[in-house]
Design a protein around this motif. Sequence first.
Motif, short mmCIF file in Angstrom:
data_model
loop_
_atom_site.label_atom_id
_atom_site.label_comp_id
_atom_site.label_asym_id
_atom_site.label_seq_id
_atom_site.Cartn_x
_atom_site.Cartn_y
_atom_site.Cartn_z
N ARG A 255 0.82 -1.22 0.00
CA ARG A 255 0.00 0.00 0.00
C ARG A 255 0.85 1.27 0.00
O ARG A 255 0.45 2.30 -0.55
CB ARG A 255 -0.93 0.02 1.20
CG ARG A 255 -0.25 0.29 2.55
CD ARG A 255 -1.25 0.27 3.70
NE ARG A 255 -0.70 0.78 4.96
CZ ARG A 255 -0.03 0.06 5.84
NH1 ARG A 255 0.22 -1.22 5.61
NH2 ARG A 255 0.41 0.61 6.96
N SER A 256 2.03 1.20 0.64
CA SER A 256 2.83 2.42 0.82
C SER A 256 3.23 3.03 -0.51
O SER A 256 3.13 4.24 -0.72
CB SER A 256 4.07 2.11 1.66
OG SER A 256 3.71 1.37 2.80
N ALA A 257 3.69 2.17 -1.45
CA ALA A 257 4.11 2.68 -2.75
C ALA A 257 2.93 3.27 -3.52
O ALA A 257 3.08 4.27 -4.24
CB ALA A 257 4.79 1.57 -3.56
N LEU A 258 1.76 2.65 -3.37
CA LEU A 258 0.59 3.19 -4.06
C LEU A 258 0.29 4.61 -3.60
O LEU A 258 -0.03 5.49 -4.40
CB LEU A 258 -0.64 2.29 -3.80
CG LEU A 258 -0.61 0.89 -4.42
CD1 LEU A 258 -1.79 0.07 -3.90
CD2 LEU A 258 -0.65 0.98 -5.95
N ILE A 259 0.42 4.83 -2.30
CA ILE A 259 0.15 6.16 -1.76
C ILE A 259 1.24 7.14 -2.19
O ILE A 259 0.97 8.31 -2.50
CB ILE A 259 0.00 6.09 -0.23
CG1 ILE A 259 -1.17 5.16 0.15
CG2 ILE A 259 -0.22 7.49 0.37
CD1 ILE A 259 -2.51 5.50 -0.50
N ALA A 260 2.47 6.65 -2.26
CA ALA A 260 3.57 7.52 -2.74
C ALA A 260 3.32 7.94 -4.18
O ALA A 260 3.52 9.10 -4.55
CB ALA A 260 4.90 6.78 -2.61
N VAL A 261 2.86 7.00 -5.00
CA VAL A 261 2.57 7.32 -6.40
C VAL A 261 1.42 8.32 -6.49
O VAL A 261 1.47 9.30 -7.26
CB VAL A 261 2.23 6.02 -7.18
CG1 VAL A 261 1.64 6.35 -8.55
CG2 VAL A 261 3.48 5.15 -7.32
N ALA A 262 0.40 8.11 -5.67
CA ALA A 262 -0.75 9.04 -5.67
C ALA A 262 -0.29 10.44 -5.30
O ALA A 262 -0.69 11.43 -5.92
CB ALA A 262 -1.81 8.54 -4.70
N ALA A 263 0.57 10.53 -4.30
CA ALA A 263 1.06 11.85 -3.86
C ALA A 263 1.86 12.52 -4.96
O ALA A 263 1.78 13.74 -5.17
CB ALA A 263 1.89 11.69 -2.58
N LYS A 264 2.65 11.72 -5.67
CA LYS A 264 3.45 12.27 -6.77
C LYS A 264 2.54 12.80 -7.87
O LYS A 264 2.72 13.91 -8.38
CB LYS A 264 4.34 11.15 -7.32
CG LYS A 264 5.35 11.60 -8.32
CD LYS A 264 6.62 11.97 -7.59
CE LYS A 264 7.70 12.43 -8.54
NZ LYS A 264 8.88 12.90 -7.79
N ARG A 265 1.54 11.99 -8.22
CA ARG A 265 0.65 12.39 -9.32
C ARG A 265 -0.14 13.65 -8.99
O ARG A 265 -0.33 14.51 -9.83
CB ARG A 265 -0.35 11.29 -9.61
CG ARG A 265 0.23 10.13 -10.38
CD ARG A 265 -0.92 9.34 -10.97
NE ARG A 265 -0.42 8.12 -11.57
CZ ARG A 265 -1.21 7.25 -12.18
NH1 ARG A 265 -2.51 7.47 -12.26
NH2 ARG A 265 -0.71 6.16 -12.71
N LEU A 266 -0.61 13.72 -7.76
CA LEU A 266 -1.47 14.85 -7.40
C LEU A 266 -0.67 16.06 -6.94
O LEU A 266 -1.21 17.15 -6.78
CB LEU A 266 -2.46 14.43 -6.31
CG LEU A 266 -3.49 13.38 -6.74
CD1 LEU A 266 -4.27 12.85 -5.56
CD2 LEU A 266 -4.44 13.96 -7.79
N GLY A 267 0.61 15.85 -6.66
CA GLY A 267 1.43 16.96 -6.18
C GLY A 267 1.01 17.44 -4.80
O GLY A 267 1.21 18.60 -4.44
N ARG A 268 0.38 16.57 -4.04
CA ARG A 268 -0.04 16.91 -2.67
C ARG A 268 0.22 15.70 -1.77
O ARG A 268 0.25 14.57 -2.24
CB ARG A 268 -1.55 17.22 -2.64
CG ARG A 268 -1.91 18.60 -3.19
CD ARG A 268 -3.41 18.72 -3.44
NE ARG A 268 -4.20 18.64 -2.21
CZ ARG A 268 -5.53 18.67 -2.19
NH1 ARG A 268 -6.22 18.78 -3.32
NH2 ARG A 268 -6.18 18.58 -1.06
#
Lengths: 767, 331
Positions: A255-268
């Motif tokens: 799950r951690s990498a998925l959230i890291a990717v989401a944060a990168k994509r959204l810039g937040r």
Amino acid sequence: MTRSAEPAVVRLGDPANRVDAQAKVTGAARYGSDPEVARPVFAFLAVSPIARGQITRIDDRQARAVPGVLDILTHENMRGEIRPVKFISDGGYMGSSIMPLSSPKVLHAGQIVAVVLADSFEAARDGAHRLAISYAEETPSPGFDSEGVEVVAGASASKEHQDPKVGDAEAAFAAAPVKIDARYSTPTQHHNPIELFTTTCAWDGDKLTLWESSQNVHSFKNGLAQQLGIAAENVRVISPYIGGAFGSRGSLTQRSALIAVAAKRLGRPVKLVASRDQGFTIASYRAETRHRIRIGADQDGKLQSLSHEGFEVTSRPDPYMVSGTDASTRLYACPNVASSVSIVHADRSTPGFMRAPPEVPYLFPLESAMDELAVALRMDPIELRRVNDTKTEPIKGLPYTSRSLMACFDEGAKAFDWGRRNPQPGSMRDGDWLIGLGCAASMYPTQMGAATARVTLTISGTAKVQTAAHDIGTGAYTVIGMIAAERLGVPLEKVDVQLGDSDLPPAPGAGGSNTTASVCNVVAKACDEIRARIANAAVASQDSNLKAQDPKALRLSGGRLIGPDGDGEELQTAMRRVSNGAIEAYAENAPHGVGPDAIERLYRGSQTLAGGAKLQDRIQFAFGAEFVELRVHRLTREIRCPRVLGAFAAGRIMNMKTASSQLMGGLIWGVSSALFESTEMDRRQARFYNTDLAEYLVPVNADILAAEVIIVPEEDHEVNELGIKGIGELGNVGTNAAVANALFHATGVRIRNLPIRLDQLLGAESI
Amino acid sequence: MRPFSYVRVDDAIAASQATGSGSAFLAGGTTLLDLMKLDVLRPEVLVDINGLRDASPPATMTQGGMRLSAFASMAQIAADPNIRRDYPVIAQSLNLAASAQLRNMATLGGNVLQRTRCNYFRDPSWKACNKREPGSGCAALDGVNRKHAVLGVSAHCIATYPGDFAQALIALDAAVETIGPVGPRVIKFDALHRAPGDTPHVETNLAPSELITAFILPRAPWTRRSLYLKIRDRQSYEFALASAAVALDMEEDSVRQARIALGGIATKPWRAHAAEQALVGKAINEETANGASQVALAHASPRPGNQYKIELGRRTLTRALLQAASMEVRA
């Protein structure tokens, strides 16, 4: 907290209060999802209801229409941002190699299939509920006895696995005058820490910060960096306080990498707080096991043959295996021993560490069978253990560094008033309640890992200890502070201990009960370096009354540097010769039995623990004896536990209060493991059913009226310099067998399948 | 949880008129809000009736017995001295339920309407649940059903009615006061709940928007010799695997009248009339109690996972009868 003008001197072993107690009870302690990040995006997971098959269609129109929903990650829109990283026992970092969102494939029920991202938690959850995902479902293989599972022998599953064996167990069993041959099982169990599984990620340029409760921050850092294809130094993992772990936060989840990717994509920054039921499948759990035990003994109770066959369920791809035969074959003297472990690959999520992963499931059958043997022999179960006690392990003949098993049984029996026990089952009653007393042995390997720490002593008499170890509620902050306070001669309140941050010098993961031994020894080493620098300057100085003394004989104590006769000088005076600011020391410690690259590996977040039955020259375990009193109602057969008591010997105890609490928690969890905890599966769908705390039972106070801990003094000068054995897991090993044995004594009914519940006692003949 | 609108009302008549299809009453919220978060219930309007809590006293002595406000909290009624003395089965059924925190929040009216704990119902990602999605099937029939019902079951639903208080009410022949769009009415508590039959999604005989306002406890010679026995895996904070609400009117050693309800094993609050009759004129001992228990479970219909509940139900009732008979009761 004690308040006095002069801070009391805390000695090793003293029952000092936890240094973090106030922060925890006032809410000042910051747990995984507590950090405030600017403008967070909230994530909510959608998970698969099917255990095996393919996602055929994702209709996210309704979900995306929910006001506040920003984006939805699915396998259709992932762009290869996450690389496959190996499973932990294959040399990687991952607790499961099953990569959600990497393809339409579903490998277990509860697998993450989408991450909904929104401006509020409520919108994200609403969005997740409105996702319409279609599947092509295949019939899953849920576990034992089901079609389509793959059974693999332990030695084929892992190159490190060995089946302990000596002599000819089969022939000796055939020849033995008294035999026990029985099958046992333990259920799937989940840690259910009260703190949910959460992940918060924030990027600052190419630097990623992960806030997530973790038992292994350096491993998370390196594993996550590998998953994301970035340099490890660009990842920081922060986990100062942990709301329960028990092994569930020991390895990096997907799950951690998925959230890291989401944060990168959204810039937040993105914050995920997974729901309780999702926690049953997005992290690990204790696998269901089955066992066959055969014991052959002489009429006097001496074991002649022991054979232990274990079977464990795991996921399709990952060869997770606990191999508790390493311990169970070494508890008693026996000339002929055979063992085997097999794993069963089924359509489930990957199991993992859960407090005493091997010993809890594997000592249940052994210690139940020993009780059955005692009954067959008409022998007191404690005497049976005495007859088979040993100072060397039976497989290789290696000596135990120390072993106080019978001292634990004797101390425990005295406190428990074992003498009142009428050995006849069903003979002890209180009105409508049948009373049973049972006991079992506990054992846990004494293990250590390579560790590093930085210690700073300032001229004003404060100290700072920095090491990326973890306090998973055990009291690590306190005992690490205590060793520094003792070695630097400063009050415990003056020591600031910093843990749980991958920017700190690495320490092993909090698993295998190694933290106190690994970390206190390396902190002592760093403190000793500071002491040596001060002492060396003092003995070389004309103005010191310690001049020309042997610097090795000088100690820091009570704010002074003193010689063997107690004379010396103020710390400040002595310290100024070296620095009038601060003295800092960094130390590394590689314990007996680890490889030469242990520190380097530690920096890569890849540790190995040495000890237990894995050393070439000796064997090191801690032992205990556990006693349980049960009451069973004559008519309705409810089972209650008025008393559980454990006596434990585990070398040097750093803090009697935190140690007792931890062992007591182990006892309580042990009773819980025997009577309450079982994750039920709907086998048609290979899907967990009771995925909440209303249906996954843990005991309430009224279920276990008294839990008592006795610490039996033991000195072990071999295991490590400080003589620490580790107690984190010892407390809940064997308890399940003590419960089953007490139940047999109360009722004459032998239950070999956990958990023990009243269903199994209704209609049973023997009561 | 899906978006909803919210109305707060201050009197029962307004409440019954503020609602319509897609609305739900919100009292303690201890079931409703959980099920909304789980996406099981999706009301469009929440009608908050907490303003009615102080409108009438929690418990009132009346000519015929006692009147309990449906808006009283479980904790308030469990602590009422008259209830504890004259209706111990009521106090015990309330006190043995949930946790102290929940008993402080939950109201009596909400309590009797609480929904089943069947996880196939409580998690919409299980496809088959006739109660949640009429016509979709029942996953529990051949699924995990250790805690499911053996009495009042149908081929469409075996979900257990989870409550405790309702067993005490049905045993004591309590009545229910309601107010609905067409005005107030009084019904027997026995007529409030429905067995699942082929419409398990219809759990009560309340009309849409009908609000429970009170429970009427009749005065009767058996209420003081009454108790609630609840059997479960852990000693507190769990729903019953089996329970018995028992009230006895004794003449010397023999039973003049008995009142029996069984919980944890039935799809609705379950009155055991035949078992009551089996005891009339008899002394209570293990043999007669067992005899009544056999009668009470005679028509039970188990699944493989809950077969044990028949024997557990019997033994629970036997034990409850023995305990009730040996109670010390002041005249």
